[in-house]
Design an enzyme around this catalytic site. Structure first.
Site, PDB file in Angstrom:
ATOM      1  N   ALA A  65     -49.958 -42.797  19.826  1.00 58.65           N
ATOM      2  CA  ALA A  65     -50.786 -43.775  19.129  1.00 58.65           C
ATOM      3  C   ALA A  65     -49.903 -44.472  18.096  1.00 58.65           C
ATOM      4  O   ALA A  65     -48.897 -43.913  17.649  1.00 58.65           O
ATOM      5  CB  ALA A  65     -51.950 -43.080  18.454  1.00 58.65           C
ATOM      6  N   GLY A 109     -50.536 -39.572  22.076  1.00 62.60           N
ATOM      7  CA  GLY A 109     -51.485 -40.306  22.913  1.00 62.60           C
ATOM      8  C   GLY A 109     -50.877 -40.744  24.237  1.00 62.60           C
ATOM      9  O   GLY A 109     -51.585 -40.942  25.227  1.00 62.60           O
ATOM     10  N   GLU A 112     -51.200 -37.831  26.470  1.00 68.03           N
ATOM     11  CA  GLU A 112     -52.638 -37.701  26.761  1.00 68.03           C
ATOM     12  C   GLU A 112     -53.112 -38.760  27.758  1.00 68.03           C
ATOM     13  O   GLU A 112     -53.926 -38.485  28.637  1.00 68.03           O
ATOM     14  CB  GLU A 112     -53.426 -37.789  25.451  1.00 68.03           C
ATOM     15  CG  GLU A 112     -53.158 -36.586  24.558  1.00 68.03           C
ATOM     16  CD  GLU A 112     -53.661 -36.769  23.131  1.00 68.03           C
ATOM     17  OE1 GLU A 112     -53.415 -37.852  22.552  1.00 68.03           O
ATOM     18  OE2 GLU A 112     -54.297 -35.852  22.607  1.00 68.03           O
ATOM     19  N   GLU A 132     -48.102 -34.535  17.141  1.00 74.91           N
ATOM     20  CA  GLU A 132     -48.980 -34.977  16.051  1.00 74.91           C
ATOM     21  C   GLU A 132     -48.907 -34.062  14.838  1.00 74.91           C
ATOM     22  O   GLU A 132     -49.114 -34.491  13.702  1.00 74.91           O
ATOM     23  CB  GLU A 132     -50.441 -35.050  16.538  1.00 74.91           C
ATOM     24  CG  GLU A 132     -50.726 -36.161  17.541  1.00 74.91           C
ATOM     25  CD  GLU A 132     -50.565 -35.732  18.991  1.00 74.91           C
ATOM     26  OE1 GLU A 132     -49.823 -34.754  19.259  1.00 74.91           O
ATOM     27  OE2 GLU A 132     -51.162 -36.374  19.866  1.00 74.91           O
TER      28      GLU A 132
HETATM   29  N1  DAK Z   1     -46.133 -45.681  16.521  1.00 74.65           N
HETATM   30  C1  DAK Z   1     -45.602 -46.813  16.009  1.00 74.65           C
HETATM   31  N2  DAK Z   1     -44.324 -47.178  16.195  1.00 74.65           N
HETATM   32  C2  DAK Z   1     -43.537 -46.370  16.916  1.00 74.65           C
HETATM   33  C3  DAK Z   1     -44.017 -45.161  17.474  1.00 74.65           C
HETATM   34  C4  DAK Z   1     -45.391 -44.832  17.268  1.00 74.65           C
HETATM   35  N3  DAK Z   1     -45.952 -43.749  17.778  1.00 74.65           N
HETATM   36  N4  DAK Z   1     -42.984 -44.568  18.111  1.00 74.65           N
HETATM   37  C5  DAK Z   1     -41.935 -45.371  17.982  1.00 74.65           C
HETATM   38  N5  DAK Z   1     -42.245 -46.449  17.261  1.00 74.65           N
HETATM   39  C6  DAK Z   1     -41.385 -47.560  16.869  1.00 74.65           C
HETATM   40  C7  DAK Z   1     -40.416 -47.154  15.769  1.00 74.65           C
HETATM   41  O1  DAK Z   1     -41.035 -47.217  14.512  1.00 74.65           O
HETATM   42  C8  DAK Z   1     -39.331 -48.188  15.962  1.00 74.65           C
HETATM   43  O2  DAK Z   1     -39.755 -49.416  15.413  1.00 74.65           O
HETATM   44  P1  DAK Z   1     -38.897 -50.148  14.214  1.00 74.65           P
HETATM   45  O3  DAK Z   1     -38.831 -49.167  13.118  1.00 74.65           O
HETATM   46  O4  DAK Z   1     -37.551 -50.409  14.845  1.00 74.65           O
HETATM   47  O5  DAK Z   1     -39.679 -51.385  13.913  1.00 74.65           O
HETATM   48  C9  DAK Z   1     -39.282 -48.381  17.467  1.00 74.65           C
HETATM   49  O6  DAK Z   1     -40.538 -47.927  17.954  1.00 74.65           O
HETATM   50  C10 DAK Z   1     -38.189 -47.564  18.123  1.00 74.65           C
HETATM   51  O7  DAK Z   1     -38.361 -46.219  17.713  1.00 74.65           O
HETATM   52  P2  DAK Z   1     -37.150 -45.337  17.115  1.00 74.65           P
HETATM   53  O8  DAK Z   1     -36.174 -46.189  16.403  1.00 74.65           O
HETATM   54  O9  DAK Z   1     -37.768 -44.206  16.375  1.00 74.65           O
HETATM   55  O10 DAK Z   1     -36.480 -44.842  18.479  1.00 74.65           O
HETATM   56  P3  DAK Z   1     -35.672 -43.490  18.717  1.00 74.65           P
HETATM   57  O11 DAK Z   1     -35.080 -43.622  20.071  1.00 74.65           O
HETATM   58  O12 DAK Z   1     -34.763 -43.196  17.562  1.00 74.65           O
HETATM   59  O13 DAK Z   1     -36.789 -42.324  18.730  1.00 74.65           O
HETATM   60  C11 DAK Z   1     -38.916 -41.334  19.343  1.00 74.65           C
HETATM   61  C12 DAK Z   1     -37.755 -42.307  19.741  1.00 74.65           C
HETATM   62  C13 DAK Z   1     -40.006 -41.476  20.405  1.00 74.65           C
HETATM   63  C14 DAK Z   1     -38.408 -39.884  19.369  1.00 74.65           C
HETATM   64  C15 DAK Z   1     -39.434 -41.690  17.928  1.00 74.65           C
HETATM   65  O14 DAK Z   1     -39.724 -43.093  17.901  1.00 74.65           O
HETATM   66  C16 DAK Z   1     -40.667 -40.947  17.548  1.00 74.65           C
HETATM   67  O15 DAK Z   1     -40.626 -39.774  17.158  1.00 74.65           O
HETATM   68  N6  DAK Z   1     -41.824 -41.630  17.623  1.00 74.65           N
HETATM   69  C17 DAK Z   1     -43.098 -41.076  17.193  1.00 74.65           C
HETATM   70  C18 DAK Z   1     -43.616 -40.071  18.198  1.00 74.65           C
HETATM   71  C19 DAK Z   1     -44.931 -39.467  17.742  1.00 74.65           C
HETATM   72  O16 DAK Z   1     -45.021 -38.847  16.692  1.00 74.65           O
HETATM   73  N7  DAK Z   1     -45.966 -39.675  18.529  1.00 74.65           N
HETATM   74  C20 DAK Z   1     -47.299 -39.194  18.222  1.00 74.65           C
HETATM   75  C21 DAK Z   1     -48.043 -40.288  17.492  1.00 74.65           C
HETATM   76  S1  DAK Z   1     -49.604 -39.722  16.875  1.00 74.65           S
HETATM   77  C22 DAK Z   1     -57.105 -39.925  18.030  1.00 74.65           C
HETATM   78  C23 DAK Z   1     -56.650 -39.794  19.296  1.00 74.65           C
HETATM   79  C24 DAK Z   1     -55.284 -39.775  19.546  1.00 74.65           C
HETATM   80  C25 DAK Z   1     -54.386 -39.862  18.509  1.00 74.65           C
HETATM   81  C26 DAK Z   1     -54.856 -40.028  17.246  1.00 74.65           C
HETATM   82  C27 DAK Z   1     -56.199 -40.050  17.001  1.00 74.65           C
HETATM   83  N8  DAK Z   1     -58.536 -39.905  17.778  1.00 74.65           N
HETATM   84  C28 DAK Z   1     -59.455 -39.705  18.857  1.00 74.65           C
HETATM   85  C29 DAK Z   1     -59.012 -40.090  16.456  1.00 74.65           C
HETATM   86  C30 DAK Z   1     -52.980 -39.814  18.829  1.00 74.65           C
HETATM   87  C31 DAK Z   1     -52.050 -39.652  17.876  1.00 74.65           C
HETATM   88  C32 DAK Z   1     -50.638 -39.843  18.192  1.00 74.65           C
HETATM   89  O17 DAK Z   1     -50.244 -40.109  19.299  1.00 74.65           O
END
Ligand code: DAK
Length: 258
Positions: A65, A109, A112, A132
Site C-alpha cells: 500500500a 498489500g 496480498e 507492515e
Molecule cells: N509506498 C509508497 N512509496 C513506495 C513504496 C510504498 N509501499 N515502496 C516503494 N516506494 C517508493 C520509494 O519511496 C521510492 O520513491 P522516491 O523516494 O524515490 O520518491 C521508490 O518507490 C523506489 O523505492 P526505493 O528507493 O526504496 O527502492 P529500493 O530498491 O531501495 O527498495 C523496497 C525497494 C521495496 C525494498 C523498498 O522500497 C521498501 O521497503 N518499500 C516499502 C515496502 C513496504 O513496507 N511495504 C508494505 C507497505 S504497508 C489496509 C490494508 C492493507 C494495508 C494497509 C491497510 N486496511 C484494510 C486498512 C497494506 C499496508 C502495506 O502494504
C-alpha cells in the site's frame, strides 16, 4: 474507461492488467486500487475475455500500500472511510480466473493482492513479504489470513512478525506460488497458462474456481458434497458432451460455453 495507474490490454481472450506506477514500485494508492478493481470488473463482464492476468514491472509487482498516502491518516479517517475494505470483496467477486504474474517485490498489500488472485506464477527474482510490522501496523487485506492458509502458521508468523522477505524458491517450496520461472520467461509462462484456461469451457472453469475456493470456506464433508453436486450439474451442459465426445473422437474440443 481511461486509466492512469494501470494499463489494460485484451488479446486472444486474455485481459492483461499491468500495474503502472513505476516511480513508486507500483505502490497501491487508492486511485490504483480503484482502477484495478474497475478493470477486473470490466474484464469479468467482457464476453471476449476468458481469463485475466495481473502483473507489475520486472522490479516490482507491487511494493505494498502507498505508505506516503497512508502515513498522515488518523484512526478516525481510516475507520470512517473503511480504507481498502472493498478491495478484497471486489476481487473475490470476479468469476473469471485471475493469474498473478509476479516479478520482483510483492510486499504488504502487493503480496496480498497476488494471494487474492487465483494462483501465482512468479519469476525467480520475486520476493514476497508482509513487512507492515516495520511500519507499526499489521497486514490488512489477507497477509495474516490467506498467507497462513498458503504456507502454514510457522512461516506466516515468521513473515508477519519479522517482516522478512521470502524468495521465489522458498515461495514455491511452501506452496505460495504454483510455478517459478526465469524472469525473462515470466510473461510467456503466465500468458501461456491464461491461453490454456481460455480454451476451456467457461462454465467448467467458473465451476472449478468456485469449487476450489469453497474448500477455504467450509468443512471437508460439505466441500466434497458441493464439488460432487457441481460435477453432476455439468452433465447438463453441451460442453460436457462436446468435451467427452472430442476425447473419444480424438479431436480438439470446441467449447461454446453452453
Ligand atoms: N509506498 C509508497 N512509496 C513506495 C513504496 C510504498 N509501499 N515502496 C516503494 N516506494 C517508493 C520509494 O519511496 C521510492 O520513491 P522516491 O523516494 O524515490 O520518491 C521508490 O518507490 C523506489 O523505492 P526505493 O528507493 O526504496 O527502492 P529500493 O530498491 O531501495 O527498495 C523496497 C525497494 C521495496 C525494498 C523498498 O522500497 C521498501 O521497503 N518499500 C516499502 C515496502 C513496504 O513496507 N511495504 C508494505 C507497505 S504497508 C489496509 C490494508 C492493507 C494495508 C494497509 C491497510 N486496511 C484494510 C486498512 C497494506 C499496508 C502495506 O502494504
Amino acid at each position: 474507461m481511461a486509466f492512469e495507474t494501470i494499463i489494460v490490454d485484451v488479446e486472444d481472450h486474455v485481459a492483461l492488467i499491468k500495474l503502472n506506477r513505476p516511480d513508486a514500485l507500483n505502490a497501491l494508492n487508492q486511485q490504483l486500487v480503484g482502477e484495478l478493481c474497475t478493470a477486473l470488473e470490466e474484464a469479468d463482464a467482457n464476453d471476449k475475455v476468458r481469463c485475466i492476468v495481473v502483473t507489475g514491472s520486472e522490479k516490482a509487482f507491487a511494493a505494498g500500500a502507498d505508505i506516503k498516502e497512508m502515513s498522515s491518516m488518523t484512526y478516525a479517517e481510516v475507520n470512517a472511510t473503511n480504507l481498502f475494505a472493498s478491495v478484497n470483496d471486489r476481487i473475490v467477486a470476479i468469476r473469471k480466473p485471475i493469474i498473478a504474474a509476479v516479478s520482483g517485490y510483492a510486499l504488504g498489500g502487493g503480496c496480498e493482492l497476488a494471494m487474492a488472485c487465483d494462483f501465482i506464477i512468479a519469476s525467480d527474482t520475486a520476493k514476497f513479504g508482509q513487512p507492515e510490522v516495520n511500519l507499526g501496523v499489521i497486514a490488512g487485506i489477507g497477509g495474516s489470513q490467506r498467507l497462513t492458509r498458503f504456507v502454514g502458521k510457522s512461516k506466516a508468523m515468521d513473515m508477519n512478525l519479522t517482516g522478512r522477505f521470502m524468495d521465489a524458491e522458498e515461495a514455491e517450496r511452501s506452496g505460495l506460488i504454483s510455478r517459478m520461472v526465469p524472469a525473462k520467461k515470466l510473461m510467456d509462462e503466465a500468458m501461456g497458462a491464461a491461453q490454456k484456461i481460455a480454451e476451456k469451457s467457461m462454465i467448467a472453469t467458473r465451476a472449478a474456481k468456485e469449487a476450489v475456493n469453497r474448500s477455504y470456506e467450509t468443512t471437508l464433508t460439505e466441500g466434497l458434497l458441493f464439488e460432487r453436486r457441481v460435477f453432476h450439474a455439468l452433465f447438463a451442459t453441451e460442453d460436457q458432451k462436446e468435451g467427452m465426445n472430442a476425447f473419444m473422437e480424438k479431436r480438439q474440443a470446441q467449447f461454446r460455453d453452453r
